[in-house]
Enzyme design. Structure first.
Site, PDB file in Angstrom:
ATOM      1  N   GLY A 167      -3.958   9.949 -11.600  1.00  0.00           N
ATOM      2  CA  GLY A 167      -3.134   9.445 -12.492  1.00  0.00           C
ATOM      3  C   GLY A 167      -2.069   8.460 -11.637  1.00  0.00           C
ATOM      4  O   GLY A 167      -2.547   7.895 -10.592  1.00  0.00           O
ATOM      5  N   PHE A 184       0.723  -1.199  -0.043  1.00  0.00           N
ATOM      6  CA  PHE A 184      -0.076   0.038   0.061  1.00  0.00           C
ATOM      7  C   PHE A 184       0.928   1.190   0.105  1.00  0.00           C
ATOM      8  O   PHE A 184       0.288   2.212   0.197  1.00  0.00           O
ATOM      9  CB  PHE A 184      -1.012  -0.054   1.350  1.00  0.00           C
ATOM     10  CG  PHE A 184      -1.895  -1.170   1.294  1.00  0.00           C
ATOM     11  CD1 PHE A 184      -3.015  -1.229   0.587  1.00  0.00           C
ATOM     12  CD2 PHE A 184      -1.458  -2.158   2.112  1.00  0.00           C
ATOM     13  CE1 PHE A 184      -3.976  -2.130   0.449  1.00  0.00           C
ATOM     14  CE2 PHE A 184      -2.570  -3.455   1.706  1.00  0.00           C
ATOM     15  CZ  PHE A 184      -3.688  -3.145   1.166  1.00  0.00           C
ATOM     16  N   CYS A 238      -1.022   3.339 -10.121  1.00  0.00           N
ATOM     17  CA  CYS A 238      -1.905   2.108  -9.714  1.00  0.00           C
ATOM     18  C   CYS A 238      -3.254   2.699  -9.972  1.00  0.00           C
ATOM     19  O   CYS A 238      -3.915   1.807 -10.415  1.00  0.00           O
ATOM     20  CB  CYS A 238      -1.576   2.415  -8.272  1.00  0.00           C
ATOM     21  SG  CYS A 238       0.174   1.795  -7.872  1.00  0.00           S
TER      22      CYS A 238
END
Ligand code: NAD
Length: 434
Positions: free
Chosen positions: A257, A152, A260
């Site tokens: 953008g 993450f 990911c």
């Protein structure tokens, strides 16, 4: 425990350095030998604050090394973190070729029990394919487990995110793999959520798509604000005061953008559709995001009418501040549209200019890269803010106004205070506010 990290891009290099910092013995490997050579010399092939210092420490301590010999790295490891790319395929799905290639390589070098950890972002049920691939190509009777441990981290704050994560998701289906994964992250036992593998895989896509949804939601509200007297910054503030909603990712602008959000959103839509689930909610999220760039260009045209032979300064090229990453950056589509309209562009970014040069080489006439944001505005008929780099807030706007042919500022990130900029004599257009 010997850990291998396959793929030393943004995620792989941070993972390798971070796991070494956690006290493990780690070998990072990549198929691009030149990249490994640079990393061995302590050079980071991309910009990520704080990573070089940590890499240097781990290399000196000897807890971390790098190799371009993938088979040897696999054979020597008992836990293998797979951090290769899962880029967007032609139909929106995640292109799993790199994962499949690595799975075959692991199979061919399976010389004892290993846990293969999906660190890359993968569609739900990828582990089934990895297991099948390894079983198909393995040459020994050695056992293995697959685990999911999605990453993450955010580019720009990747080191802190890895070392102090909000949560660690571990998807496993055997006690042996569970034990090994818990040992790897023993430092953060209180933040670990153990699930089955499908759940862990889905948590990653579900999280990114939800954040993308939040951004598109506030951008939808911005569209409403532009047709009324409402101010999207205050709408976001008012919404964010509700702890059930929270204020983060409620920033109206030219859209999300990066490597990911756009691809993970599309990959989740595709896998959902393949599984027969109606994914309209996420399709709208994507559609709203796609429309943001057009909105900015419409504002520019409303100010300048015709763009042919106009000089436009583009301030900020990276998809977000504190990174040199331009993958899926809205600036790319904006630059392309400006060039298609026959405009001349003057570009500036503190970190991402070199990456953008590869896409849009400098020709000294149509495409010019400036050494500073002020220099980018020299002779410009309008300036567009595409990335909210903090240094743009320190710009001497009076100086900028003196440099520009027309003092027109189109702020795609709501960086400036409208009243203050207008008081300086700019025609100022931002997102969802007057
Ligand atoms: P990247 O392109 O920077 O890195 C991928 C690396 O894998 C490259 O160095 C490439 O040379 C290497 N590679 C490709 N095939 C290989 C092979 N067969 N053997 C060994 N190495 C190989 O990508 P990234 O940004 O690090 O992303 C990796 C994964 O992590 C993706 O699935 C991405 O979605 C996910 N992710 C990225 C971020 C992010 O912010 N960049 C955050 C979370 C998750």
């Amino acid at each position: 425990m010997k850990i291998a990290v396959l793929g030393t891009g943004y995620v792989g290099l941070v993972t390798a350095v971070g796991l070494a910092e956690f006290g493990h013995s780690v070998v990072g490997a990549d198929k691009v030998a030149d990249k490994i050579g640079r990393i061995r010399r302590g050079e980071i092939p991309f910009y990520e604050p704080g990573l070089d210092a940590l890499l240097g420490t781990a290399l000196r301590k000897g807890s971390l090394s790098f190799s371009d010999d993938l088979p040897a790295t696999i054979r020597a490891a008992n836990v293998i973190f797979v951090c290769v790319g899962t880029p967007q395929g032609d139909d929106g799905s995640a292109d799993m070729a790199q994962i499949e290639e690595v799975s075959r390589l692991i199979a061919e070098n399976l010389n004892g029990y290993k846990v293969i950890v999906e660190k890359s972002t993968v569609p739900v049920m990828t582990s089934v394919w990895i297991k099948r691939t390894i079983s198909l190509y393995k040459k020994s009777e050695a056992e293995f487990d697959v685990a999911s441990n999605p990453e993450f981290l955010r580019e720009g704050s990747a080191v802190g995110d890895f070392l102090q994560p909000d949560r660690i998701i571990i998807g496993v289906e055997s006690e042996r793999a569970r034990e090994l994964m818990l040992r790897i992250y023993h430092r953060h036992r209180d933040r670990i959520l153990v699930t089955n593998i499908d759940t862990a895989e889905l948590i990653k896509h579900a999280s990114n798509s939800f954040l993308a949804l939040k951004i598109s939601y506030i951008n939808l509200m911005a569209n409403l604000c532009e047709r009324t007297q409402a101010d999207v910054e205050l709408v976001a503030k008012g919404m964010g005061l509700d702890p059930r909603i929270g204020s983060r990712f409620l920033k109206a602008g030219i859209g999300f953008g990066g490597s990911c959000f756009p691809k993970d959103l599309k990959a989740l839509i595709k896998i959902g559709e393949d599984l027969g689930v109606d994914m309209s909610l996420l399709k709208e999220t994507d559609r709203i995001n796609q429309a943001r760039v057009r909105l900015l260009l419409d504002k520019l045209k409303a100010a300048l009418w015709i763009l042919r032979d106009k000089t436009i300064a583009v301030l900020g090229l990276a998809f977000k501040p504190e990174t040199d990453d331009i993958r899926e950056a809205p600036s790319i589509r904006i630059i392309q549209a400006l060039l298609d309209e026959g405009a001349r562009i003057r570009l500036y970014d503190p970190k991402a200019a070199d990456n953008m040069r590869e896409l849009f080489p400098e020709d000294g006439v149509r495409v010019v890269y400036a050494a500073s944001p002020a220099a980018a505005t020299e002779g410009a008929n309008a300036a567009l803010v595409c990335t909210e780099w903090p240094e743009f807030l320190d710009l001497d706007l009076t100086d900028v106004k003196g440099r520009m042919a027309n003092p027109i500022l189109i702020d795609g990130r709501n960086l400036y205070d409208p009243a203050a900029v207008q008081a300086l004599g700019f025609e100022y257009f931002s997102i969802g506010r007057k």
